[in-house]
Design a protein around this motif. Structure first.
Motif, PDB file in Angstrom:
ATOM      1  N   LYS A   5       0.964  -1.050   0.089  1.00  0.00           N
ATOM      2  CA  LYS A   5       0.075  -0.201  -0.098  1.00  0.00           C
ATOM      3  C   LYS A   5       0.819   1.220   0.053  1.00  0.00           C
ATOM      4  O   LYS A   5       1.756   1.251   0.794  1.00  0.00           O
ATOM      5  N   ASP A   6       0.605   2.059  -0.884  1.00  0.00           N
ATOM      6  CA  ASP A   6       1.150   3.240  -0.762  1.00  0.00           C
ATOM      7  C   ASP A   6       0.253   4.345  -0.262  1.00  0.00           C
ATOM      8  O   ASP A   6      -0.873   4.447  -0.549  1.00  0.00           O
ATOM      9  N   ILE A   7       0.729   5.183   0.523  1.00  0.00           N
ATOM     10  CA  ILE A   7       0.097   6.156   1.506  1.00  0.00           C
ATOM     11  C   ILE A   7       0.616   7.663   1.483  1.00  0.00           C
ATOM     12  O   ILE A   7       1.679   7.942   1.651  1.00  0.00           O
ATOM     13  N   ALA A   8      -0.203   8.522   0.533  1.00  0.00           N
ATOM     14  CA  ALA A   8       0.084   9.807   0.496  1.00  0.00           C
ATOM     15  C   ALA A   8      -0.219  10.560   1.723  1.00  0.00           C
ATOM     16  O   ALA A   8      -1.411  10.733   2.083  1.00  0.00           O
ATOM     17  N   ILE A   9       0.786  11.267   2.556  1.00  0.00           N
ATOM     18  CA  ILE A   9       0.457  12.008   3.796  1.00  0.00           C
ATOM     19  C   ILE A   9       0.853  13.277   3.658  1.00  0.00           C
ATOM     20  O   ILE A   9       2.113  13.587   3.252  1.00  0.00           O
ATOM     21  N   SER A  10      -0.052  14.488   3.838  1.00  0.00           N
ATOM     22  CA  SER A  10       0.139  15.614   3.709  1.00  0.00           C
ATOM     23  C   SER A  10       0.855  16.080   5.138  1.00  0.00           C
ATOM     24  O   SER A  10       0.500  16.930   5.899  1.00  0.00           O
ATOM     25  N   ALA A  11       2.184  15.719   5.261  1.00  0.00           N
ATOM     26  CA  ALA A  11       2.888  16.005   6.496  1.00  0.00           C
ATOM     27  C   ALA A  11       4.334  15.639   5.815  1.00  0.00           C
ATOM     28  O   ALA A  11       4.657  14.873   5.096  1.00  0.00           O
ATOM     29  N   PRO A  12       5.456  16.662   6.457  1.00  0.00           N
ATOM     30  CA  PRO A  12       6.888  16.219   6.253  1.00  0.00           C
ATOM     31  C   PRO A  12       7.086  15.092   6.460  1.00  0.00           C
ATOM     32  O   PRO A  12       6.930  14.513   7.675  1.00  0.00           O
ATOM     33  N   ARG A  13       8.200  14.473   5.707  1.00  0.00           N
ATOM     34  CA  ARG A  13       8.979  13.218   6.167  1.00  0.00           C
ATOM     35  C   ARG A  13       9.474  12.996   7.713  1.00  0.00           C
ATOM     36  O   ARG A  13       9.221  11.991   7.959  1.00  0.00           O
ATOM     37  N   GLU A  14      10.110  14.204   8.286  1.00  0.00           N
ATOM     38  CA  GLU A  14      10.544  14.323   9.360  1.00  0.00           C
ATOM     39  C   GLU A  14       9.560  14.035  10.565  1.00  0.00           C
ATOM     40  O   GLU A  14       9.554  13.203  11.094  1.00  0.00           O
ATOM     41  N   LYS A  15       8.281  14.553  10.367  1.00  0.00           N
ATOM     42  CA  LYS A  15       7.141  14.262  11.280  1.00  0.00           C
ATOM     43  C   LYS A  15       6.555  12.818  10.979  1.00  0.00           C
ATOM     44  O   LYS A  15       6.283  12.434  12.171  1.00  0.00           O
ATOM     45  N   VAL A  16       6.617  12.100   9.850  1.00  0.00           N
ATOM     46  CA  VAL A  16       6.013  10.757   9.542  1.00  0.00           C
ATOM     47  C   VAL A  16       7.103   9.852  10.445  1.00  0.00           C
ATOM     48  O   VAL A  16       6.626   8.851  11.161  1.00  0.00           O
ATOM     49  N   TRP A  17       8.292  10.086  10.079  1.00  0.00           N
ATOM     50  CA  TRP A  17       9.414   9.178  10.717  1.00  0.00           C
ATOM     51  C   TRP A  17       9.389   9.493  12.498  1.00  0.00           C
ATOM     52  O   TRP A  17       9.200   8.392  12.821  1.00  0.00           O
ATOM     53  N   GLN A  18       9.296  10.556  12.947  1.00  0.00           N
ATOM     54  CA  GLN A  18       8.924  10.619  14.363  1.00  0.00           C
ATOM     55  C   GLN A  18       7.835   9.874  14.830  1.00  0.00           C
ATOM     56  O   GLN A  18       7.882   9.255  15.789  1.00  0.00           O
TER      57      GLN A  18
END
Length: 149
Positions: A5-18
Motif C-alpha cells: 500500500k502506498d499512502i500519500a500523507i500531507s505531512a513532512p517526512r520528518e514528522k512521519v518518521w517521528q
C-alpha cells in the motif's frame, strides 16, 4: 500472503518518521493492537494483537524486532506471535519506505504475512479480506493522526 500500500500523507517526512517511532501514538493506528511497549528503543518491542478472523477470536502476544532502519527512509521489522488458545502462529515481515512527495510524504508499506495452525485452515480469501480491512483502517488512522483530519 503479501500486501502493498502506498499512502500519500500531507505531512513532512520528518514528522512521519517521528510518528513511526512513537509507540504510544503509532499503536492507536494499528487495528486490533491492545497494548505495546518498548523493550529496547529502536530495536525490540512487544505488542498484543486481538482480532476476530472468521469464526476465531485470536490474541497474539507479538515480539517485534527491527531488522534495519535508515533514518527518514526505511524501517524493516519482523513480528512473531503465537495464539496458544486457538493454536496458530503468525509471522509478519514489514517494510516501510518514506520519500518526499509534493505536498508531503509518500509512505510505502509492504507486509508479508504467514499464518500456521488452525487459522490457516480458514483459507487465504478470508484472511486476505480481513487483512485488507485492517490495512484500510490503518491507512485512515495514520492520515487522521498525521494530517489532523
Amino acid at each position: 500472503m503479501q500486501f502493498e500500500k502506498d499512502i500519500a500523507i500531507s505531512a513532512p517526512r520528518e514528522k512521519v518518521w517521528q510518528f513511526l517511532w512513537d509507540v504510544d501514538r503509532f499503536i492507536t493506528c494499528v487495528p486490533g493492537c491492545k497494548e505495546a511497549s518498548t523493550v529496547e528503543n529502536g530495536k525490540v518491542y512487544t505488542a498484543t494483537m486481538e482480532e476476530k478472523v472468521g469464526p476465531f477470536r485470536v490474541k497474539f502476544p507479538m515480539k517485534i524486532e527491527v531488522e534495519n532502519s535508515v533514518p527518514l527512509a526505511l524501517i524493516k521489522a519482523r513480528a512473531t506471535g503465537n495464539d496458544s488458545k486457538v493454536g496458530s502462529l503468525m509471522t509478519v515481515n514489514l517494510e516501510v519506505k518514506l520519500k518526499d512527495e509534493d505536498p508531503g510524504t509518500l509512505m510505502s508499506v509492504t507486509v508479508s504475512l504467514e499464518i500456521l495452525g488452525k487459522m490457516a485452515a480458514l483459507g487465504g480469501s478470508i484472511i486476505k479480506r480481513k487483512a485488507d480491512q485492517v490495512m484500510a483502517e490503518f491507512v485512515e488512522a495514520i492520515r487522521k493522526n498525521l494530517e489532523g483530519n
